[in-house]
Motif scaffolding. Sequence first.
Motif, short mmCIF file in Angstrom:
data_model
loop_
_atom_site.label_atom_id
_atom_site.label_comp_id
_atom_site.label_asym_id
_atom_site.label_seq_id
_atom_site.Cartn_x
_atom_site.Cartn_y
_atom_site.Cartn_z
N PHE A 40 68.81 10.62 -102.90
CA PHE A 40 69.28 10.48 -104.28
C PHE A 40 68.33 11.17 -105.25
O PHE A 40 68.75 11.81 -106.22
CB PHE A 40 69.43 9.00 -104.66
N GLY A 41 67.02 11.01 -105.01
CA GLY A 41 66.05 11.70 -105.85
C GLY A 41 66.12 13.20 -105.72
O GLY A 41 65.95 13.93 -106.69
N ARG A 42 66.41 13.65 -104.51
CA ARG A 42 66.51 15.10 -104.25
C ARG A 42 67.66 15.73 -105.01
O ARG A 42 67.55 16.87 -105.49
CB ARG A 42 66.69 15.31 -102.74
N ILE A 43 68.79 15.02 -105.14
CA ILE A 43 69.97 15.58 -105.83
C ILE A 43 70.08 15.09 -107.27
O ILE A 43 71.08 15.34 -107.94
CB ILE A 43 71.27 15.23 -105.06
N SER A 44 69.04 14.38 -107.74
CA SER A 44 69.06 13.86 -109.10
C SER A 44 69.05 15.00 -110.12
O SER A 44 68.49 16.08 -109.89
CB SER A 44 67.84 12.96 -109.32
N HIS A 45 69.68 14.74 -111.28
CA HIS A 45 69.67 15.71 -112.37
C HIS A 45 68.37 15.66 -113.17
O HIS A 45 68.14 16.52 -114.03
CB HIS A 45 70.87 15.46 -113.30
N ASN A 46 67.55 14.66 -112.88
CA ASN A 46 66.23 14.57 -113.50
C ASN A 46 65.31 15.57 -112.80
O ASN A 46 64.95 15.41 -111.64
CB ASN A 46 65.68 13.14 -113.35
N ARG A 47 64.93 16.61 -113.51
CA ARG A 47 64.18 17.71 -112.89
C ARG A 47 62.80 17.27 -112.41
O ARG A 47 62.32 17.73 -111.37
CB ARG A 47 64.04 18.86 -113.87
N ALA A 48 62.16 16.36 -113.15
CA ALA A 48 60.83 15.89 -112.74
C ALA A 48 60.92 15.13 -111.43
O ALA A 48 60.12 15.35 -110.51
CB ALA A 48 60.23 15.01 -113.84
N LEU A 49 61.89 14.22 -111.35
CA LEU A 49 62.08 13.44 -110.12
C LEU A 49 62.46 14.35 -108.96
O LEU A 49 61.92 14.23 -107.86
CB LEU A 49 63.14 12.37 -110.34
N VAL A 86 60.31 14.97 -105.46
CA VAL A 86 60.89 14.69 -104.14
C VAL A 86 60.88 15.96 -103.28
O VAL A 86 60.60 15.90 -102.08
CB VAL A 86 62.31 14.12 -104.29
N LYS A 87 61.19 17.10 -103.89
CA LYS A 87 61.15 18.36 -103.14
C LYS A 87 59.74 18.63 -102.60
O LYS A 87 59.58 19.08 -101.46
CB LYS A 87 61.59 19.52 -104.04
N PHE A 88 58.73 18.35 -103.43
CA PHE A 88 57.35 18.56 -102.99
C PHE A 88 57.00 17.62 -101.84
O PHE A 88 56.35 18.02 -100.86
CB PHE A 88 56.40 18.35 -104.17
N TYR A 89 57.42 16.36 -101.97
CA TYR A 89 57.18 15.38 -100.91
C TYR A 89 57.83 15.83 -99.59
O TYR A 89 57.19 15.79 -98.52
CB TYR A 89 57.73 14.02 -101.34
N ILE A 90 59.07 16.29 -99.66
CA ILE A 90 59.77 16.74 -98.46
C ILE A 90 59.08 17.98 -97.88
O ILE A 90 58.95 18.12 -96.66
CB ILE A 90 61.25 17.03 -98.78
N LEU A 91 58.62 18.87 -98.75
CA LEU A 91 57.92 20.07 -98.28
C LEU A 91 56.66 19.70 -97.51
O LEU A 91 56.39 20.26 -96.43
CB LEU A 91 57.56 20.95 -99.48
N ILE A 92 55.89 18.75 -98.04
CA ILE A 92 54.66 18.33 -97.37
C ILE A 92 54.97 17.67 -96.03
O ILE A 92 54.35 17.97 -95.00
CB ILE A 92 53.86 17.36 -98.26
#
Length: 233
Positions: free
Chosen positions: A35-44, A48-54
């Motif tokens: 949900f955070g990954r597809i959120s319209h909130n760019r900061a969130l 989440v993208k950074f977390y998944i990348l790590i």
Amino acid sequence: MVQLLGIMLKGAGTSLEIFFLTLIFSLPLALFVAFGRISHNRALSSFVKFYILIMRGTPLILQIIFIYFAPKHLYAFLDRNFSQLITSPFFWNSLRFVLSYNRFTAVIIAFVLNYAAYFAEIYRGGIESIPRGQYEAAKVLGFTGSQTFGRIILPQVIKRILPAAGNEVITLVKDTALAQVIGVAELFHAAQTASAREFSTTPIFMAGLFYLVMNWVVTVTLSRCEKKLAYYQ
């Protein structure tokens, strides 16, 4: 041989603990991550993208080592540099309690965070594959957002992602062997120890059979789940 089998069964029990605890915590966590990954909130979404990348971009074995040792080094650093500024025993005892978890807990944290990232991307692919028209139709019929997702979208998502999620579950069975890097006595660790003590490769082959049986059970279970969800075709 009986003694060796007992040792292997004990190690297999630890591996199964890691397996089930990882699934119990990572599967629901992955949904929130998706949900955070597809959120319209760019900061969130960016976080989440950074977390998944790590999580997906570094080896799980390094994550286990980092999660176990980093808090201990952090506590030693804070104690060495700030113990004279903060003199409260309660603070330092509380900090030690939070940061000084045992090896098994470190393994579970590492596995949950790692697999939540992988499952989140699988969830995201499944959610985004559902046509937008279904959301609109549910809204016309008077469904709330949570009702639409829980009753209409989620069952279809589970059906679509089951093969991909099943591959990750099978990989998880084998990845439990990585817990031995910090001394957790799971199946492979028990096999290595017994092999070194007996000067024989028999325990290693026995461990392979244990992993094969566990993955066979997982494969059969997933196949039955796919058949039960076939009515969504």
